[in-house]
Design a protein around this motif. Structure first.
Motif, PDB file in Angstrom:
ATOM      1  N   GLY A  18       0.719   1.891   3.363  1.00 32.69           N
ATOM      2  CA  GLY A  18       1.493   2.918   4.043  1.00 32.69           C
ATOM      3  C   GLY A  18       2.360   3.780   3.159  1.00 32.69           C
ATOM      4  O   GLY A  18       2.977   4.740   3.638  1.00 32.69           O
ATOM      5  N   VAL A  19       2.438   3.469   1.864  1.00 35.87           N
ATOM      6  CA  VAL A  19       3.308   4.218   0.952  1.00 35.87           C
ATOM      7  C   VAL A  19       2.533   5.394   0.349  1.00 35.87           C
ATOM      8  O   VAL A  19       1.425   5.238  -0.151  1.00 35.87           O
ATOM      9  N   SER A  20       3.128   6.582   0.412  1.00 28.37           N
ATOM     10  CA  SER A  20       2.537   7.777  -0.201  1.00 28.37           C
ATOM     11  C   SER A  20       2.919   7.840  -1.674  1.00 28.37           C
ATOM     12  O   SER A  20       3.958   7.312  -2.087  1.00 28.37           O
ATOM     13  N   LEU A  21       2.086   8.515  -2.465  1.00 23.74           N
ATOM     14  CA  LEU A  21       2.350   8.666  -3.892  1.00 23.74           C
ATOM     15  C   LEU A  21       2.217  10.139  -4.267  1.00 23.74           C
ATOM     16  O   LEU A  21       1.174  10.756  -4.042  1.00 23.74           O
ATOM     17  N   CYS A  22       3.278  10.688  -4.835  1.00 21.45           N
ATOM     18  CA  CYS A  22       3.308  12.096  -5.211  1.00 21.45           C
ATOM     19  C   CYS A  22       3.481  12.206  -6.720  1.00 21.45           C
ATOM     20  O   CYS A  22       4.347  11.546  -7.303  1.00 21.45           O
ATOM     21  N   THR A  23       2.676  13.068  -7.347  1.00 22.78           N
ATOM     22  CA  THR A  23       2.611  13.141  -8.800  1.00 22.78           C
ATOM     23  C   THR A  23       2.700  14.589  -9.263  1.00 22.78           C
ATOM     24  O   THR A  23       1.992  15.453  -8.733  1.00 22.78           O
TER      25      THR A  23
END
Length: 276
Positions: A18-23
């Motif tokens: 459920g955790v989003s990852l932004c890069t």
């Protein structure tokens, strides 16, 4: 999330469902973070990692919740968000991934825990396709006295793992009975009695440590070089041993020396980062 390198925190968080990852996959102009900097966003809104000193994170968190698939969003210069500008005046391209590859995240995190450099393939984009990681910086320090206590205090306060060995753990004239430090560990010798140094330094240079340093001024360094050369240590290995250590010449207190050393070590470690 305790004792996890700042550069790894978002990755470790993204291992959870459920955790989003932004890069950050593109930077136009100057910016306070490097290419590849990451932010993880939990379903309850919690943020792990850092992209922009707090000026952008809330906007990203709101935007990623509206994404059904990975997208690249532009922020700052050139963005369609005309009411949102970065203080530095630059522009950022950020990959918003609401559901990163959990298996890949966990495999990458496992390699970091095993002290391996590694990479994570990002969702398809034309800017940054692979995010590289280095194992966490560690310090291995040999010696005695208030300098070590000061360095331990500063290192642990900075979240840098620290191990120390005194004369009680060593035998004069014998190499330490432990594996040589790996490439991501800095080795420091903080002895006022320099007769302890040679065997420890010979042990240190058998490893791949990015930083090896020994306390003492110009005279101590000259004597150290002479001793190592007399024992057959080759010039290239002798050249790996720094001395005097630290960025501040002639530090006169334990705390100032510790701060000087830690600044130099962290600076050298940062230069190893594949994303600059």
């Amino acid at each position: 999330m305790q004792n996890i390198d700042d550069d790894h925190a978002a990755l470790f968080a993204a291992c959870e469902s459920g955790v989003s990852l932004c890069t950050i996959v593109g930077i136009e102009g100057s910016f306070s973070r490097r290419l590849g900097a990451q932010l993880a966003i939990f379903p309850d809104g919690r943020l792990v990692g850092s992209l922009a000193d707090g000026c952008l994170e809330k906007q990203i968190a709101a935007d990623v919740t509206r994404c059904g698939e990975p997208v690249i969003a532009r922020y700052g210069r050139g963005s369609r968000l005309i009411d949102f500008r970065l203080p530095c005046g630059g522009g950022l391209d950020i990959l918003l991934d609401p559901s990163p590859d959990r298996s890949a995240c966990r495999e990458t995190a496992g390699k970091l825990e095993a002290r391996e450099s590694c990479s994570l393939k990002l969702a398809s984009n034309d800017l940054l396709t692979v995010r590289e990681y280095l194992p966490q910086l560690r310090l291995r320090v040999y010696g005695e006295g208030p300098e070590i206590e000061a360095l331990a205090t500063l290192s642990l306060a900075s979240g840098i793992p620290f191990e120390t060995y005194s004369s009680n753990d060593l035998a004069l004239g014998r190499e330490p009975e432990l594996p040589p430090a790996d490439r991501w560990t800095a080795v420091l010798l903080l002895f006022h009695d320099h007769e302890w140094e040679n065997t420890i330094l010979r042990h240190a240079i058998t490893g791949t440590s990015f930083y090896i340093g020994a306390q003492g001024g110009a005279n101590a360094r000259a004597e150290r070089i002479s001793r190592l050369a007399a024992e057959g240590v080759v010039d290239t290995d002798i050249a790996r041993v720094r001395g005097p250590v630290g960025i501040t010449p002639s530090s006169r207190t334990p705390r100032s020396l510790a701060l000087s050393i830690l600044s130099e070590v962290v600076g050298e470690y940062e230069r190893l980062h594949p994303h600059g």
